[in-house]
Design a protein around this motif. Structure first.
Motif, PDB file in Angstrom:
ATOM      1  N   PRO A 183      47.398  35.072  42.935  1.00 38.59           N
ATOM      2  CA  PRO A 183      46.226  34.979  42.066  1.00 38.59           C
ATOM      3  C   PRO A 183      46.645  35.105  40.598  1.00 38.59           C
ATOM      4  O   PRO A 183      47.641  35.776  40.285  1.00 38.59           O
ATOM      5  N   PRO A 184      45.886  34.490  39.676  1.00 41.52           N
ATOM      6  CA  PRO A 184      46.233  34.574  38.255  1.00 41.52           C
ATOM      7  C   PRO A 184      45.937  35.949  37.695  1.00 41.52           C
ATOM      8  O   PRO A 184      45.051  36.659  38.170  1.00 41.52           O
ATOM      9  N   ARG A 185      46.692  36.316  36.670  1.00 38.66           N
ATOM     10  CA  ARG A 185      46.534  37.630  36.048  1.00 38.66           C
ATOM     11  C   ARG A 185      46.071  37.547  34.603  1.00 38.66           C
ATOM     12  O   ARG A 185      45.855  38.565  33.964  1.00 38.66           O
ATOM     13  N   GLY A 186      45.980  36.330  34.069  1.00 36.03           N
ATOM     14  CA  GLY A 186      45.597  36.176  32.674  1.00 36.03           C
ATOM     15  C   GLY A 186      46.766  36.235  31.727  1.00 36.03           C
ATOM     16  O   GLY A 186      46.618  35.997  30.531  1.00 36.03           O
ATOM     17  N   VAL A 233      32.045  37.549  33.940  1.00 37.74           N
ATOM     18  CA  VAL A 233      33.128  38.243  34.646  1.00 37.74           C
ATOM     19  C   VAL A 233      32.524  39.095  35.756  1.00 37.74           C
ATOM     20  O   VAL A 233      31.539  39.802  35.555  1.00 37.74           O
ATOM     21  N   LEU A 234      33.117  39.018  36.927  1.00 40.60           N
ATOM     22  CA  LEU A 234      32.603  39.738  38.079  1.00 40.60           C
ATOM     23  C   LEU A 234      32.876  41.236  37.967  1.00 40.60           C
ATOM     24  O   LEU A 234      33.798  41.674  37.270  1.00 40.60           O
ATOM     25  N   LYS A 235      32.079  42.007  38.676  1.00 38.44           N
ATOM     26  CA  LYS A 235      32.332  43.431  38.850  1.00 38.44           C
ATOM     27  C   LYS A 235      31.648  43.874  40.129  1.00 38.44           C
ATOM     28  O   LYS A 235      30.669  43.257  40.570  1.00 38.44           O
ATOM     29  N   ALA A 236      32.188  44.921  40.738  1.00 35.22           N
ATOM     30  CA  ALA A 236      31.639  45.383  42.015  1.00 35.22           C
ATOM     31  C   ALA A 236      31.943  46.859  42.201  1.00 35.22           C
ATOM     32  O   ALA A 236      33.007  47.342  41.789  1.00 35.22           O
ATOM     33  N   GLN A 269      40.978  36.400  37.271  1.00 38.13           N
ATOM     34  CA  GLN A 269      40.709  36.572  38.695  1.00 38.13           C
ATOM     35  C   GLN A 269      39.255  36.279  39.046  1.00 38.13           C
ATOM     36  O   GLN A 269      38.942  35.942  40.185  1.00 38.13           O
ATOM     37  N   THR A 270      38.343  36.396  38.076  1.00 42.44           N
ATOM     38  CA  THR A 270      36.966  35.964  38.321  1.00 42.44           C
ATOM     39  C   THR A 270      36.943  34.473  38.621  1.00 42.44           C
ATOM     40  O   THR A 270      36.271  34.015  39.559  1.00 42.44           O
ATOM     41  N   ALA A 271      37.685  33.683  37.834  1.00 43.90           N
ATOM     42  CA  ALA A 271      37.769  32.241  38.085  1.00 43.90           C
ATOM     43  C   ALA A 271      38.400  31.968  39.445  1.00 43.90           C
ATOM     44  O   ALA A 271      37.980  31.051  40.172  1.00 43.90           O
ATOM     45  N   TYR A 272      39.410  32.742  39.799  1.00 46.66           N
ATOM     46  CA  TYR A 272      40.079  32.586  41.098  1.00 46.66           C
ATOM     47  C   TYR A 272      39.103  32.855  42.239  1.00 46.66           C
ATOM     48  O   TYR A 272      39.007  32.083  43.200  1.00 46.66           O
ATOM     49  N   ILE A 273      38.329  33.944  42.133  1.00 51.50           N
ATOM     50  CA  ILE A 273      37.374  34.313  43.188  1.00 51.50           C
ATOM     51  C   ILE A 273      36.259  33.282  43.287  1.00 51.50           C
ATOM     52  O   ILE A 273      35.839  32.887  44.384  1.00 51.50           O
ATOM     53  N   ASN A 274      35.759  32.807  42.125  1.00 46.98           N
ATOM     54  CA  ASN A 274      34.703  31.792  42.145  1.00 46.98           C
ATOM     55  C   ASN A 274      35.193  30.500  42.782  1.00 46.98           C
ATOM     56  O   ASN A 274      34.446  29.824  43.491  1.00 46.98           O
ATOM     57  N   ALA A 275      36.447  30.147  42.542  1.00 48.99           N
ATOM     58  CA  ALA A 275      37.001  28.939  43.164  1.00 48.99           C
ATOM     59  C   ALA A 275      37.113  29.099  44.670  1.00 48.99           C
ATOM     60  O   ALA A 275      36.873  28.150  45.424  1.00 48.99           O
ATOM     61  N   LEU A 276      37.480  30.308  45.126  1.00 52.27           N
ATOM     62  CA  LEU A 276      37.582  30.542  46.566  1.00 52.27           C
ATOM     63  C   LEU A 276      36.246  30.314  47.263  1.00 52.27           C
ATOM     64  O   LEU A 276      36.205  29.845  48.404  1.00 52.27           O
ATOM     65  N   SER A 277      35.137  30.626  46.583  1.00 47.66           N
ATOM     66  CA  SER A 277      33.831  30.414  47.204  1.00 47.66           C
ATOM     67  C   SER A 277      33.568  28.933  47.439  1.00 47.66           C
ATOM     68  O   SER A 277      32.735  28.569  48.264  1.00 47.66           O
ATOM     69  N   THR A 317      33.795  51.367  39.689  1.00 51.15           N
ATOM     70  CA  THR A 317      33.401  49.969  39.525  1.00 51.15           C
ATOM     71  C   THR A 317      34.620  49.168  39.105  1.00 51.15           C
ATOM     72  O   THR A 317      35.291  49.515  38.119  1.00 51.15           O
ATOM     73  N   TYR A 318      34.912  48.128  39.858  1.00 52.46           N
ATOM     74  CA  TYR A 318      36.097  47.307  39.591  1.00 52.46           C
ATOM     75  C   TYR A 318      35.680  45.972  38.989  1.00 52.46           C
ATOM     76  O   TYR A 318      34.740  45.335  39.469  1.00 52.46           O
ATOM     77  N   SER A 319      36.374  45.569  37.948  1.00 50.11           N
ATOM     78  CA  SER A 319      36.180  44.233  37.379  1.00 50.11           C
ATOM     79  C   SER A 319      37.515  43.503  37.409  1.00 50.11           C
ATOM     80  O   SER A 319      38.516  44.019  36.889  1.00 50.11           O
ATOM     81  N   PRO A 320      37.572  42.320  38.036  1.00 47.63           N
ATOM     82  CA  PRO A 320      38.844  41.613  38.152  1.00 47.63           C
ATOM     83  C   PRO A 320      39.288  40.926  36.864  1.00 47.63           C
ATOM     84  O   PRO A 320      40.403  40.427  36.795  1.00 47.63           O
ATOM     85  N   GLY A 321      38.422  40.849  35.852  1.00 45.53           N
ATOM     86  CA  GLY A 321      38.796  40.174  34.613  1.00 45.53           C
ATOM     87  C   GLY A 321      38.541  38.674  34.670  1.00 45.53           C
ATOM     88  O   GLY A 321      38.151  38.106  35.692  1.00 45.53           O
ATOM     89  N   ARG A 322      38.776  38.018  33.537  1.00 46.28           N
ATOM     90  CA  ARG A 322      38.467  36.596  33.420  1.00 46.28           C
ATOM     91  C   ARG A 322      39.239  35.739  34.412  1.00 46.28           C
ATOM     92  O   ARG A 322      38.673  34.895  35.118  1.00 46.28           O
TER      93      ARG A 322
END
Length: 313
Positions: free
Chosen positions: A207-210, A4-7, A181-189, A174-179
């Motif tokens: 975007p998905p919210r889970g 899971v992403l975080k930034a 939205q992490t998949a959503y962001i990875n797909a955008l790449s 620190t923000y974590s988009p969760g499972r």
């Protein structure tokens, strides 16, 4: 399962406020190394001063100078100072009742360690070398073993009074988009847009919210949508944002991607801002190395019929 992403993120803006006569006198006094309180109708001296009695709500404006020495009423040790705090080395946050005052002022107390601080200890103000008319004109408090300082009886009248202040409000987190939205962001790449389908109502959220916001059930089935979509509604931006290299005016729109049941937002380019319209068909434009579309541009298709997107406004 992918990590899971975080930034780290920062929200920051300057807060500007004007000062009434009491706060103006208090801050101007600090600039001149004078501490002013205000006297209530029952004779109490409040420091820092307020414009209304906290007990009776009466308007109060009788300014009284108090001493720069005082007594610690309570304290807490700060072992790891943060950015922007009064001192860069460990210190105590202390409530100090200045001599002549009936209430306590919160500020930093410079001490070598927590064992050197105690309730009832005597302290004095350490003034900042450069003072501008702000609470930071008090650099901190420091231990003091001398006698009580006597105020000069200042009336609170100053030349060139401070009439307003600008405080920089900032939040670091620190923000974590969760499972989902992490998949959503990875797909955008990979220049793909994915949502998740609700197992109950079958709507696809991007975007998905889970979880489905309508049914309240978890979602996990991924669905690729777009890349084309329809402008459902939009606004024209006329104020340039700091650190955003986009010339105004420009259009920011809600875009219902084909196959999605929720509109996402994006900037519209490749068309004069005054020609953007509801129903306009658009597609994403990617720049080299980007993880998300830079903007959306017209596809050249006929505008979508209103009935096809009216539920997504």
């Amino acid at each position: 399962m992918p990590e899971v992403l975080k930034a780290p993120l920062v929200v920051e803006f300057p807060f500007t406020r004007s000062l009434g006569p009491v706060q103006s006198a208090f801050l101007t006094g600090l600039r001149e190394r004078v501490v002013l309180g205000v006297r209530t109708s029952d004779g109490r001296i409040l420091v820092p001063p307020v414009e209304y009695d906290p007990v009776t709500a009466e308007d109060i404006s009788d300014l009284v100078e108090v001493a720069p020495t005082g007594t610690v009423t309570t304290w807490a040790w700060n072992h790891a100072p943060r950015r922007g705090q009064p001192l860069t080395t460990p210190f105590a946050w202390a409530l100090v009742r200045l001599d002549g005052a009936d209430t306590a002022l919160l500020h930093a107390l410079d001490a070598p360690g927590p064992d050197a601080v105690h309730t009832g200890m005597r302290v004095r103000i350490r003034w900042a070398a450069e003072r501008t008319g702000a609470i930071t004109d008090i650099a901190c408090f420091e231990p003091y073993d001398g006698g009580r300082a006597e105020p000069a009886g200042h009336t609170g009248e100053f030349e060139d009074p401070v009439t307003g202040i600008v405080a920089a409000a900032r939040l670091d987190y620190t923000y974590s988009p969760g499972r989902a939205q992490t998949a959503y962001i990875n797909a955008l790449s990979g220049r793909r847009t994915v949502g998740e389908r609700c197992p109950s109502c079958r709507k696809v959220y991007v975007p998905p919210r889970g979880a489905c916001p309508t049914c309240g059930v978890a979602t996990s089935e991924q669905v690729e949508v777009g890349p084309r979509g329809t402008v459902t509604t939009f606004c024209i931006v006329n104020i340039k944002a700091k650190n955003l290299d986009i010339e105004v005016p420009y259009v920011y729109a809600h875009i219902a991607l084909d196959g999605a049941d929720l509109a996402l937002h994006g900037r519209i380019g490749g068309i004069p801002y005054d020609e953007v319209r509801m129903g306009l068909r658009v597609e994403p434009v990617w720049t080299d190395g980007s993880r998300y579309p830079d903007h959306y541009r017209p596809t050249g298709e006929p505008d979508a019929d209103y009935d096809t997107y009216k539920e997504l406004l």
